[in-house]
Design a protein around this motif. Structure first.
Motif, PDB file in Angstrom:
ATOM      1  N   LYS A  56      22.750  24.252  88.278  1.00  0.00           N
ATOM      2  CA  LYS A  56      22.141  23.468  89.094  1.00  0.00           C
ATOM      3  C   LYS A  56      20.792  23.177  88.908  1.00  0.00           C
ATOM      4  O   LYS A  56      19.993  22.101  88.642  1.00  0.00           O
ATOM      5  N   ARG A  57      20.082  24.451  88.654  1.00  0.00           N
ATOM      6  CA  ARG A  57      18.632  24.476  88.586  1.00  0.00           C
ATOM      7  C   ARG A  57      18.189  23.922  87.118  1.00  0.00           C
ATOM      8  O   ARG A  57      19.118  23.696  86.078  1.00  0.00           O
ATOM      9  N   VAL A  60      15.786  23.951  80.298  1.00  0.00           N
ATOM     10  CA  VAL A  60      14.772  23.702  79.129  1.00  0.00           C
ATOM     11  C   VAL A  60      15.342  22.563  78.477  1.00  0.00           C
ATOM     12  O   VAL A  60      14.584  21.591  77.899  1.00  0.00           O
ATOM     13  N   LEU A  61      16.836  22.305  78.726  1.00  0.00           N
ATOM     14  CA  LEU A  61      17.218  21.282  77.843  1.00  0.00           C
ATOM     15  C   LEU A  61      17.299  20.096  78.734  1.00  0.00           C
ATOM     16  O   LEU A  61      17.686  19.042  77.880  1.00  0.00           O
ATOM     17  N   ASP A  62      16.828  20.087  79.756  1.00  0.00           N
ATOM     18  CA  ASP A  62      16.626  19.002  80.552  1.00  0.00           C
ATOM     19  C   ASP A  62      15.204  18.276  80.149  1.00  0.00           C
ATOM     20  O   ASP A  62      14.928  17.106  80.595  1.00  0.00           O
ATOM     21  N   VAL A  63      14.358  18.974  79.578  1.00  0.00           N
ATOM     22  CA  VAL A  63      13.047  18.298  79.049  1.00  0.00           C
ATOM     23  C   VAL A  63      13.179  17.544  77.942  1.00  0.00           C
ATOM     24  O   VAL A  63      13.764  17.890  76.860  1.00  0.00           O
ATOM     25  N   PHE A  64      12.561  16.158  78.086  1.00  0.00           N
ATOM     26  CA  PHE A  64      12.948  15.121  77.137  1.00  0.00           C
ATOM     27  C   PHE A  64      12.354  15.415  75.698  1.00  0.00           C
ATOM     28  O   PHE A  64      13.019  15.120  74.727  1.00  0.00           O
ATOM     29  N   VAL A  65      11.220  15.916  75.925  1.00  0.00           N
ATOM     30  CA  VAL A  65      10.598  16.207  74.641  1.00  0.00           C
ATOM     31  C   VAL A  65      11.309  17.282  73.879  1.00  0.00           C
ATOM     32  O   VAL A  65      11.575  17.277  72.371  1.00  0.00           O
ATOM     33  N   ASN A 139      25.770  14.999  88.858  1.00  0.00           N
ATOM     34  CA  ASN A 139      26.008  16.131  87.829  1.00  0.00           C
ATOM     35  C   ASN A 139      25.805  15.705  86.494  1.00  0.00           C
ATOM     36  O   ASN A 139      26.043  16.485  85.602  1.00  0.00           O
ATOM     37  N   TYR A 140      25.259  14.357  86.113  1.00  0.00           N
ATOM     38  CA  TYR A 140      24.793  14.051  85.101  1.00  0.00           C
ATOM     39  C   TYR A 140      24.189  15.021  84.019  1.00  0.00           C
ATOM     40  O   TYR A 140      24.824  14.957  82.890  1.00  0.00           O
ATOM     41  N   TYR A 141      23.168  15.576  84.650  1.00  0.00           N
ATOM     42  CA  TYR A 141      22.499  16.306  83.487  1.00  0.00           C
ATOM     43  C   TYR A 141      23.149  17.664  83.290  1.00  0.00           C
ATOM     44  O   TYR A 141      22.902  18.224  82.046  1.00  0.00           O
TER      45      TYR A 141
END
Length: 245
Positions: A56-57, A60-65, A139-141
Motif C-alpha cells: 500500500k505504501r 518509486v513506480l508511482d512517480v510519474f517521471v 487500489n488502482y495504483y
C-alpha cells in the motif's frame, strides 16, 4: 497449443490469487492458489513478485517521471541489445522484433500496431497522473504497477515466443487499469477538462482500432475474434486456421 492452454489456466488462477491479495490481503490463500497455478505451468512462480508490488505504501513506480523514463527506455531496449555482442540465435530473435517495426500494418505485433501500442500506453500513463485525485483512494495504483511492469517486460522480451510469456502475468492487468480509468471518467464526466476527455477517447479508439485490424487481417485469431471469411484473398488467400466463435 496444450502448453499455451496450460499457461492460460495458470494465468486465470493467478488473477484470482492476486485479487485475494490486493482486495482482501489473504496471504495464505494467495500462496495456496499460486501453488495450484504452478501445477499447471511453472511460470506461475513469477506471481511471487506481486507481493512487493502490492504494498500500500508509496513506490518509486508511482512517480510519474520514473514511469515515463523506464517505459521509454524499454522501447529502445531491443535496439540496445542488437548493438552489443551476442550469439547468432539471440541476434536473430532481436532482429525479428526490430524488423517487425518495418511492417506497416496496424494489427497487433506489426509495425504500426506496435507503434500504436507505445502511443496508447503513454497516454494511459499520462491519464493515471491526471486522474490521481479520483483514483488515490482505490487500489488502482497497485494494479497500475502490475500493468507497468508487464508492458516494460513486453518491450524488453520483444516477440520471442518463450520470453514474451513472462510478461503475460503482468501485462494482462491492462484490463483492470482501463476499467478503473473508464469508471473514474464516466462517473464524473462533467468534472474533467476537454484534454482529459480527449486523451481517454483516443485511448479507447486506438485499442479498438488495433483489435479490429487484427480481426480483419486474421492475425492472433482467438475465440473473441471472427474468421475473416470475406477477406479470403488477403495475402494469398490466407485465412486464420483456428476455430473462432
Amino acid at each position: 497449443f496444450i502448453n499455451g492452454l496450460r499457461q492460460g489456466i495458470a494465468i486465470c488462477i493467478v488473477f484470482y490469487a492476486v485479487a485475494l491479495l490486493v482486495e482482501r490481503r489473504k496471504y495464505k490463500n494467495f500462496f495456496l492458489w499460486i501453488i495450484i497455478a504452478f501445477l499447471f505451468h511453472k511460470s506461475a512462480l513469477l506471481a511471487i513478485f506481486f507481493l512487493p508490488l502490492s504494498r500500500k505504501r508509496k513506490s518509486v513506480l508511482d512517480v510519474f517521471v520514473i514511469q515515463l523514463f523506464i517505459y521509454s527506455f524499454s522501447i529502445f531496449f531491443q535496439k540496445f541489445l542488437y548493438s552489443i555482442p551476442m550469439n547468432i540465435y539471440a541476434k536473430l530473435i532481436v532482429l525479428n522484433t526490430l524488423s517487425t517495426l518495418g511492417v506497416m500494418k496496424i494489427s497487433i505485433n506489426s509495425g504500426l500496431g506496435v507503434l500504436l501500442r507505445y502511443f496508447t500506453y503513454f497516454i494511459v500513463i499520462l491519464l493515471s497522473k491526471l486522474l490521481h485525485t479520483q483514483l488515490k483512494e482505490s487500489n488502482y495504483y497497485i494494479y497500475f504497477r502490475f500493468f507497468l511492469v508487464g508492458i516494460i517486460l513486453q518491450n524488453i522480451t520483444g516477440l520471442d515466443m518463450n520470453m514474451s510469456r513472462l510478461s503475460l502475468y503482468f501485462s494482462f492487468f491492462h484490463v483492470f487499469v482501463i476499467a478503473y480509468l473508464f469508471t473514474a471518467i464516466t462517473c464524473s464526466w462533467k468534472k474533467f477538462n476537454y484534454l482529459t476527455k480527449l486523451l481517454f477517447a483516443i485511448t479507447l479508439s486506438s485499442m479498438m482500432l488495433q483489435f479490429l485490424a487484427s480481426v480483419f487481417s486474421g492475425i492472433n485469431c482467438s475465440p473473441f475474434q471472427f474468421i475473416p471469411m470475406f477477406w479470403g484473398s488477403y495475402e494469398g488467400d490466407r485465412i486464420c486456421n483456428c476455430s473462432c466463435v
